[in-house]
Design a protein around this motif. Structure first.
Motif, PDB file in Angstrom:
ATOM      1  N   VAL A 393    -117.132 -19.720  -6.391  1.00 38.35           N
ATOM      2  CA  VAL A 393    -115.898 -19.993  -6.240  1.00 38.35           C
ATOM      3  C   VAL A 393    -115.647 -20.524  -4.851  1.00 38.35           C
ATOM      4  O   VAL A 393    -114.866 -21.589  -4.300  1.00 38.35           O
ATOM      5  CB  VAL A 393    -114.818 -19.073  -6.420  1.00 38.35           C
ATOM      6  N   VAL A 396    -117.268 -24.239  -4.175  1.00 36.68           N
ATOM      7  CA  VAL A 396    -116.424 -25.119  -4.791  1.00 36.68           C
ATOM      8  C   VAL A 396    -115.215 -25.407  -3.795  1.00 36.68           C
ATOM      9  O   VAL A 396    -114.868 -26.672  -3.615  1.00 36.68           O
ATOM     10  CB  VAL A 396    -115.893 -24.759  -5.976  1.00 36.68           C
ATOM     11  N   LYS A 400    -114.161 -28.612  -2.002  1.00 38.74           N
ATOM     12  CA  LYS A 400    -113.126 -29.499  -1.939  1.00 38.74           C
ATOM     13  C   LYS A 400    -112.580 -29.702  -0.630  1.00 38.74           C
ATOM     14  O   LYS A 400    -112.018 -30.803  -0.265  1.00 38.74           O
ATOM     15  CB  LYS A 400    -111.985 -28.612  -2.853  1.00 38.74           C
ATOM     16  N   TYR A 460    -119.444 -31.312  -7.739  1.00 39.27           N
ATOM     17  CA  TYR A 460    -118.525 -30.488  -8.131  1.00 39.27           C
ATOM     18  C   TYR A 460    -118.250 -30.348  -9.707  1.00 39.27           C
ATOM     19  O   TYR A 460    -117.967 -29.085 -10.290  1.00 39.27           O
ATOM     20  CB  TYR A 460    -116.991 -31.124  -7.754  1.00 39.27           C
ATOM     21  N   LYS A 461    -118.629 -31.464 -10.282  1.00 39.84           N
ATOM     22  CA  LYS A 461    -118.592 -31.120 -11.805  1.00 39.84           C
ATOM     23  C   LYS A 461    -119.752 -30.237 -12.254  1.00 39.84           C
ATOM     24  O   LYS A 461    -119.513 -29.356 -13.065  1.00 39.84           O
ATOM     25  CB  LYS A 461    -119.110 -32.604 -12.390  1.00 39.84           C
ATOM     26  N   ARG A 463    -120.934 -27.641 -10.589  1.00 36.03           N
ATOM     27  CA  ARG A 463    -120.437 -26.223 -10.037  1.00 36.03           C
ATOM     28  C   ARG A 463    -119.392 -25.770 -10.880  1.00 36.03           C
ATOM     29  O   ARG A 463    -119.334 -24.606 -11.519  1.00 36.03           O
ATOM     30  CB  ARG A 463    -119.571 -26.250  -8.869  1.00 36.03           C
ATOM     31  N   GLU A 464    -118.402 -26.561 -11.658  1.00 33.36           N
ATOM     32  CA  GLU A 464    -117.622 -26.290 -12.674  1.00 33.36           C
ATOM     33  C   GLU A 464    -118.240 -25.782 -13.800  1.00 33.36           C
ATOM     34  O   GLU A 464    -117.718 -24.856 -14.593  1.00 33.36           O
ATOM     35  CB  GLU A 464    -116.658 -27.329 -12.911  1.00 33.36           C
ATOM     36  N   LEU A 467    -119.529 -22.312 -13.238  1.00 36.39           N
ATOM     37  CA  LEU A 467    -118.643 -21.243 -13.507  1.00 36.39           C
ATOM     38  C   LEU A 467    -118.103 -20.994 -14.956  1.00 36.39           C
ATOM     39  O   LEU A 467    -117.761 -19.885 -14.982  1.00 36.39           O
ATOM     40  CB  LEU A 467    -117.294 -22.012 -12.902  1.00 36.39           C
ATOM     41  N   GLU A 468    -117.994 -22.107 -15.698  1.00 33.46           N
ATOM     42  CA  GLU A 468    -117.679 -21.679 -17.102  1.00 33.46           C
ATOM     43  C   GLU A 468    -118.739 -20.962 -17.777  1.00 33.46           C
ATOM     44  O   GLU A 468    -118.458 -19.872 -18.475  1.00 33.46           O
ATOM     45  CB  GLU A 468    -117.473 -22.996 -17.891  1.00 33.46           C
TER      46      GLU A 468
END
Length: 595
Positions: A393, A396, A400, A460-461, A463-464, A467-468
């Motif tokens: 987090v 990320v 950002k 970024y994609k 890392r997302e 995260l999931e």
């Protein structure tokens, strides 16, 4: 009575009374701390020393120090002040009985310059009072009453102490023995408003001077005010931007930048300049982090050095202690003298104490390191997952922020490109080549920034997606934890059933006087100890033996346990009078028959 000061000269009084005893007059004046004067104003004794306040050849019996505004110190009892007869022009003063106690006086008022004089003769006049008391100092005012007393105000406070010396003297006017011409003087402190007012004025003046001194001291130690921050201008902006790039002047420049922003100097025209300064301030973060890491590394190296040095010191202490122990053996010990043996034993004790202190310190350092290592190794998998999730987090969020900063940089570059385009239309043909080069450079920079933006978006994609995955793993772990909790609840129910079956046995155990295995051990050790001592032993003796085995044992615990077991231990009184003592005996063999 008349107010105001009346200073009478020696010539204004008729000299009808002859001097009966000049030596007594000189002795009395010496006791008062003044040079004796004759009727004509000439000194009676030419060898009088005014600095010492006494005559040559006469012992120092002066109870007062002339010229000082303080109360004289008390005279020691082995050197009493001898009061002599004082002969004046119009009267004679006879001293009081030396064996009587000194006359009582009231508490001295602050700044007292006025005395009360009672016991005056009925025929006494202000001239006679002035004649007697002007020898003590300058008289400012005499306030005489119709009744036989008056108030005298002197110029200084120390003169009051001289006047008090005359208290108790009997006064006789001339050679008359009439009752109206005699009296006994009583001199005491008097409370006057003028004295109090002058004293208060003096105290206020001293307080003002003290406040002034304090104010000067505070101003001397007050830190100087910070230098003023300059107003914003293009020139000052360029100077601050250069200072921000310099590590030595960074703190001064950042304070100026903060003041400008708080003053509201940021507007559409100066926004780009402020943004570049903020960006250069941001570049110092990496330097500060590196400095912190370097300091932490230095601290770790210092800890390692300290630990190595401490271990080396401990090795040397062990060697020294080994030398002391080998010297204490009989083979070498017999050859030393008694004093040398005593010194060696004292040195050995001191070295062992210091060695133990350093050893404890080293063990504490190692224990802390082991605890840190164990905390790092023993971690729950759920906590590991949470830390990984929080790290993702934070990454990320950092991406950002970087994405936003890149966008702002793009906007700034676009603004600069637009400004360059506007300037390009107005510029001459000679400057077109330089502008085109700048445009190309800016376009290249834009292309590089766009490529970097694309890379950041791809990260970024990714890392997302990670995260999931972490969230899914977390859900699986939570389901596993719920299953484990259900299994624990089922096992607790089984344990409860087994405990209900064992309850009768525990009830039987709880009814016995011995409640734990530790108490059983204590009873056995005490029984063995008392069996060896058939005549019994005191509770302190028993506890001193038990505390060698376990220092946590207290006297009250042992005494309560022994009183519960009345068939095993019995308390008896032995001795007579002051030697009466309580002793405990073992009676287990007799108690076995009774139970």
């Amino acid at each position: 009575s008349t107010d105001g000061g009346r200073n009478l000269s020696l010539d204004s009084i008729p000299m009808g009374l002859p001097m009966s005893d000049p030596t007594a007059w000189a002795t009395a004046m010496n006791n008062l701390g003044m040079a004796p004067m004759g009727m004509t104003g000439q000194p009676l004794l030419p060898d009088f020393d005014p600095a010492l306040g006494m005559m040559t050849g006469i012992p120092p019996i002066n109870p007062m120090m002339p010229g000082l505004g303080i109360v004289p110190p008390p005279i020691p009892p082995d050197m009493p002040a001898v009061k002599e007869i004082i002969h004046c022009k119009s009267c004679t003063l006879f001293p009081p009985n030396p064996h009587l106690p000194p006359p009582a006086t009231r508490e001295r008022p602050p700044g007292c310059k006025t005395v009360f004089v009672g016991g005056l003769p009925e025929n006494g006049t202000e001239q006679i009072i002035m004649e007697v008391f002007e020898q003590c100092g300058e008289v400012i005012a005499i306030r005489k009453s119709k009744k036989n007393f008056c108030h005298i105000r002197f110029a200084e406070e120390f003169m009051v102490d001289k006047a008090l010396y005359l208290s108790g003297y009997r006064i006789r006017l001339g050679s008359s023995t009439d009752k109206k011409d005699t009296g006994r003087l009583h001199v005491d402190f008097a409370q006057a408003r003028d004295d109090l007012y002058e004293w208060e004025c003096k105290q206020r003046m001293l307080a003002r001077e003290e406040r002034h001194r304090r104010r000067l001291a505070e101003e001397r130690f007050r830190p100087p005010s910070p230098p003023p921050v300059v107003h914003y201008s293009d020139h000052e902006c360029s100077v601050v931007a250069e200072k921000l790039k310099d590590d030595t002047k960074f703190s001064e420049a950042i304070q100026t930048l903060l003041t400008w922003i708080e003053r509201g100097e940021v507007n559409r025209r100066t926004a780009n300049n402020f943004y570049s300064m903020i960006q250069s301030a941001n570049s110092h973060i990496r330097r500060l982090v590196n400095e912190k890491a370097a300091h932490e590394k230095e601290m770790e190296e210092a800890k390692e050095k300290f630990k190595l040095a401490l271990s080396g010191i401990l090795v040397q202490f062990e060697q020294i202690v080994a030398v002391y122990h080998s010297a204490s053996k009989q083979k070498a010990w017999d050859h030393f003298t008694k004093a040398q043996r005593k010194n060696i034993s004292v040195w050995c004790k001191q070295a062992e104490e210091i060695r133990n202190i350093h050893n404890d310190e080293l063990m504490g350092i190692r224990r802390e390191e082991e605890m840190e290592m164990s905390d790092e190794e023993i971690e729950d998998p759920s906590e590991m997952k949470e830390t990984e999730e929080s790290a993702l987090v934070s990454q990320v969020e950092a991406l950002k922020e970087e994405n936003d900063s890149l966008r702002w940089q793009l906007d700034a570059y676009r603004n600069e490109v637009e400004l360059l385009k506007q300037e390009q239309g107005k510029a001459t043909r000679d400057e077109d080549t330089t502008k085109e080069q700048q445009m190309k450079l800016l376009q290249q920079a834009l292309q590089g920034m766009q490529k970097h933006l694309l890379k950041v978006q791809e990260e970024y994609k990714k890392r997302e997606a990670e995260l999931e995955k972490v969230k899914e793993d977390k859900l699986k772990i939570e389901t596993l934890l719920e299953n484990l909790k259900e299994q624990e609840s089922s096992t607790s129910r089984v344990c409860a059933c087994s405990q209900e079956k064992e309850c009768p046995v525990e009830k039987m155990l709880s009814s016995s006087p011995v409640k734990s295995e530790r108490e059983v051990l204590l009873v056995g050790i005490i029984s063995t100890f008392l069996h060896v001592h058939p005549f019994g032993a005191s509770i302190e003796y028993i506890c001193s033996y038990l505390q060698r085995l376990d220092s946590k044992i207290c006297t009250a615990e042992v005494e309560v346990l022994m009183t519960r077991l009345q068939n095993t231990f019995r308390q008896e009184l032995s001795g007579v009078g002051a030697s009466l003592e309580k002793r405990w005996k073992f009676c287990g063999f007799d108690g076995l028959k009774m139970t």
